[in-house]
Design a protein around this motif. Structure first.
Motif, PDB file in Angstrom:
ATOM      1  N   ASP A  96     -12.452  11.848  -0.756  1.00 30.00           N
ATOM      2  CA  ASP A  96     -14.048  11.759  -0.844  1.00 30.00           C
ATOM      3  C   ASP A  96     -14.338  10.522  -2.018  1.00 30.00           C
ATOM      4  O   ASP A  96     -15.096   9.837  -1.752  1.00 30.00           O
ATOM      5  N   PHE A  97     -13.390  10.505  -2.939  1.00 29.93           N
ATOM      6  CA  PHE A  97     -13.870   9.572  -4.139  1.00 29.93           C
ATOM      7  C   PHE A  97     -13.401   8.016  -3.354  1.00 29.93           C
ATOM      8  O   PHE A  97     -14.402   7.250  -3.673  1.00 29.93           O
ATOM      9  N   ALA A  98     -12.404   7.894  -2.656  1.00 27.84           N
ATOM     10  CA  ALA A  98     -12.016   6.735  -2.011  1.00 27.84           C
ATOM     11  C   ALA A  98     -13.234   6.341  -1.167  1.00 27.84           C
ATOM     12  O   ALA A  98     -13.511   5.249  -1.153  1.00 27.84           O
ATOM     13  N   THR A  99     -13.636   7.337  -0.425  1.00 23.41           N
ATOM     14  CA  THR A  99     -14.796   6.982   0.827  1.00 23.41           C
ATOM     15  C   THR A  99     -16.025   6.455  -0.023  1.00 23.41           C
ATOM     16  O   THR A  99     -16.461   5.475   0.260  1.00 23.41           O
ATOM     17  N   MET A 100     -16.349   7.161  -1.338  1.00 20.88           N
ATOM     18  CA  MET A 100     -17.484   6.714  -2.031  1.00 20.88           C
ATOM     19  C   MET A 100     -17.399   5.326  -2.716  1.00 20.88           C
ATOM     20  O   MET A 100     -18.276   4.586  -2.564  1.00 20.88           O
TER      21      MET A 100
END
Length: 722
Positions: A434-438
């Motif tokens: 999720d962090f990578a996507t954000m």
């Protein structure tokens, strides 16, 4: 037998259709086919859905009636449009442009009324009540074309932000005027009416912005693993807010929009939950609403006589002209481009929800006649078509002009970036992904690469199979969130070596690592895995510890040491931090010296970053404990470190992961190592890589500390034995 069978079939297909399964099937068929067919002739899909409603509606071929089921789905679709508009509003940008939203709201409210009232009173010969009602109807607008700007990726453009902000102000004002006009027509416009309206509106806002956010924060933190429950909770808030608005004397669409604002900071724009909300809305509910708008339109009123034609034509011209002049005034006032003016006009020119509500209430209370009702319905059709075409054309112009709502990329931040996420612990996989996507650049064509490195030993083959099975579960999570990922499993004698080799193979720009775990005495003396990765790579590294959901964070606390702005990766990590702040709608509180403050502010200004940032000047950087007074447990802590030997490196950076974990164990934290310039031309050809002299000295110091600790332990044991 055959005759009865055919009669049964014929009865099932009698129009208007009554079989709920058949009705739903027909609606789905239209939702599927209309946009596909009209796309071939360059007509927006929204228009296709509205025209389909005209054709199949009671005033067309009479295939469908506006039954309770159609009304229900239509209402849900309308609330969904307003909710998504509030949810996707960039709150940081809105705070910066709230004065512009007020100005636009004033223009788009007062100009149509100033044009409409004289036309209605003097030209169309309406009485005063009807003139005020119809002219206030001109001031409303429905964000029918919002899905267009959303699909073109410009939903956070400033022109869109002020239009959405103006919508809530305008529609609220108009719907209050409606309540006043209806109260006046019924003789209820007394002091009690005003007291009741004021109190109920204040209570509604208090519940939505005082109580609902606290409940949402508690729910998302406590029910972290139940993804389906998150979506149901969001729907519950939307419809509860719509009901509360209705009870307060306002329209439900106001409640849905306010629900979006209340939940805005709890649902990141790139999250899996946001993807589910948009997917279901765009697939089912919003198309239902657009089809139902078309079903209202009665084209036959155009042939009923000149009076209906005159009223319909006059109302349509005044409605479109008033909104265009308001958009032009906004452009001139704020020096927007012509493309942005067209976006504002396109979004604000469609009349549907609030317009229909006003006219239907006015008709039910005998304030307006049937000609005005029919003319307004024609106005709804024409303005929806005009709004869709104008918004589609303007969105393309905004993209071609480079006025998208993304953070601008400078030459140091690659537009084709590649992010590598090595997975060691499956428990950290979802939140790291999720962090990578954000933080990932949305314009990058590369997927996020998920890597699993297996030690090369006797069990390597079995471990590789297990690793690939784990990667499959990661792929399932990514597909559910529509995150494009690339799975990679490899064998290596050294895990750090495998990660650094994979990063070179895919030409990664950054590596996202989980927080390093406690290590034994031998690893301390020889060198930890994370430090080995640092020494073997030159790219940006983010070490992440996310022990609780992001909704538990109230701000991002950035600790930026002196000369961090001189590192090669400064622009990259600052870009990622700005993206994270925008996704989570969190302010940044930065501890830095004056030189770093100027560099960060210059970057924000140059790249038009809308995130809110505040600074606390800090000059003493040789003591790690000096930061503890600034850190709160609700902070997302971001500490910018450096590799040994780099320009911003300081002695206090030694063992920094262990220090941060010990002092701030309850905080979500990110440790940043900016990219550096290659230290040797042979680095890329060596498995271990050339270690700088300073790094070698650091190793010797660590070995010395390790030996001294061992000797101390032995001395203590001897003393205790004696």
């Amino acid at each position: 037998m055959n005759k009865n069978f055919f009669e049964h079939i014929a009865h099932a297909f009698e129009t208007p259709l009554t079989n709920s399964v058949l009705i739903f099937s027909l609606i789905l068929f239209i939702i599927l086919l209309a946009p596909i067919l009209l796309r071939k002739i360059k007509i927006p899909g929204i228009i296709g859905l509205i025209l389909s409603g005209v054709v199949i509606g009671p005033h067309g071929l009479n295939i469908l009636e506006r039954s309770s089921a159609v009304e229900l789905f239509s209402t849900i679709g309308l609330l969904y449009i307003m909710f998504i508009a509030g949810l996707e509003l960039d709150m940081n940008e809105f705070r910066k442009t709230r004065h512009k939203s007020l100005v636009f709201g004033f223009y788009t409210f007062i100009i149509p009324i100033l044009i409409g009232y004289p036309v209605c009173y003097y030209m169309l010969d309406f009485d005063m009540g009807a003139s005020i009602l119809v002219s206030s109807m001109f001031a409303t607008h429905t964000l029918v074309a919002y899905p267009v700007v959303n699909s073109y990726g410009i939903a956070k453009n400033q022109a869109v932000a002020i239009t959405i902000g103006g919508t809530i102000l305008t529609d609220t004002a108009v719907l209050i005027i409606l309540a006043v006009i209806v109260g006046s027509s019924q003789g209820q416009l007394d002091q009690q009416f005003w007291i009741k309206l004021t109190i109920s509106f204040a209570v509604f806002l208090g519940i939505m912005f005082g109580i609902i956010p606290k409940i949402a924060k508690w729910f998302f933190q406590r029910v972290e693993s139940e993804k389906t429950s998150h979506y149901i909770f969001v729907l519950l808030v939307v419809f509860f807010a719509a009901f509360m608005a209705e009870v307060s004397g306002l329209e439900p669409i106001i409640g849905a929009f306010v629900a979006g604002l209340a939940l805005n900071k709890f649902i990141p724009h790139s999250s899996a939950l946001m993807n589910r909300i948009e997917f279901i809305g765009n697939a089912i509910f919003i198309p239902f609403f657009l089809i139902s708008v078309g079903m209202i339109v009665d084209v036959k009123v155009l042939y009923s006589g000149p009076a209906a034609l005159i009223v319909a034509g006059t109302l349509t011209v005044v409605a479109i002209l008033g909104k265009w002049i308001a958009a032009w005034f906004t452009q001139v006032t704020f020096k927007y481009s012509s493309a942005q003016r067209q976006v504002i006009f396109g979004l604000s020119s469609a009349h549907a929800a609030a317009t229909l509500a006003i006219i239907m209430v006015g008709y039910a209370n005998g304030i307006i006649n049937e000609n005005v009702l029919n003319g307004t319905i024609v106005l709804i059709l024409i303005t929806c078509i005009v709004a869709s075409i104008v918004t589609e054309t303007a969105s393309k112009k905004v993209i071609l002009a480079g006025e998208q709502d993304v953070i601008s990329e400078d030459k140091d931040v690659l537009k084709d970036e590649h992010i590598l996420v090595p997975i060691a612990n499956l428990n950290n996989m979802e939140i790291l992904l999720d962090f990578a996507t954000m933080i990932k650049n949305k314009r990058s064509p590369h997927p996020v690469t998920i890597l699993s490195v297996v030690p090369n030993n006797d069990l390597a083959e079995e471990n590789l199979k297990r690793a690939r099975k784990n990667l499959d579960s990661t792929a399932k999570y990514a597909s559910g969130s529509e995150i494009e990922v690339n799975m990679m499993a490899t064998i290596d004698y050294n895990i750090a070596g495998g990660i650094s080799r994979a990063s070179r193979e895919i030409m990664a720009d950054s590596i996202l690592l989980g927080w390093p775990s406690q290590v034994g005495i031998i690893e301390k003396m020889v060198g930890e895995k994370t430090e080995s990765i640092l020494n073997r790579t030159d790219i940006n590294i983010f070490m992440c510890h996310f022990g609780k959901p992001f909704v538990g964070n109230d701000r991002i606390l950035l600790i930026c040491p002196p000369m961090a702005e001189d590192e090669k990766g400064f622009s990259y990590w600052l870009n990622k931090l700005a993206r994270l702040a925008q996704e989570l709608t969190l302010p940044i509180f930065c501890i830095a010296n004056q030189r770093s403050e100027h560099a960060i502010l210059d970057y924000f200004k140059k790249n038009k970053v809308s995130a809110t940032i505040k600074f606390l000047l800090h000059e003493v950087w040789d003591e790690f404990l000096s930061f503890k007074a600034y850190v709160k447990e609700s902070d997302l802590l971001v500490f910018v470190s450096a590799r040994a030997g780099e320009v911003s490196y300081q002695r206090m950076f030694d063992g920094i992961p262990k220090k941060l974990a010990r002092k701030y164990e309850h905080n979500n934290r990110i440790l940043v190592y900016p990219s550096r310039r290659p230290t040797s031309m042979f680095d890329n050809y060596e498995e271990v890589g050339a270690i700088p002299i300073n790094s070698g000295l650091t190793h010797l110091q660590r070995v010395g500390k390790g030996l001294s600790n061992v000797l101390k332990i032995k001395v203590k044991n001897k003393v205790s034995n004696k």
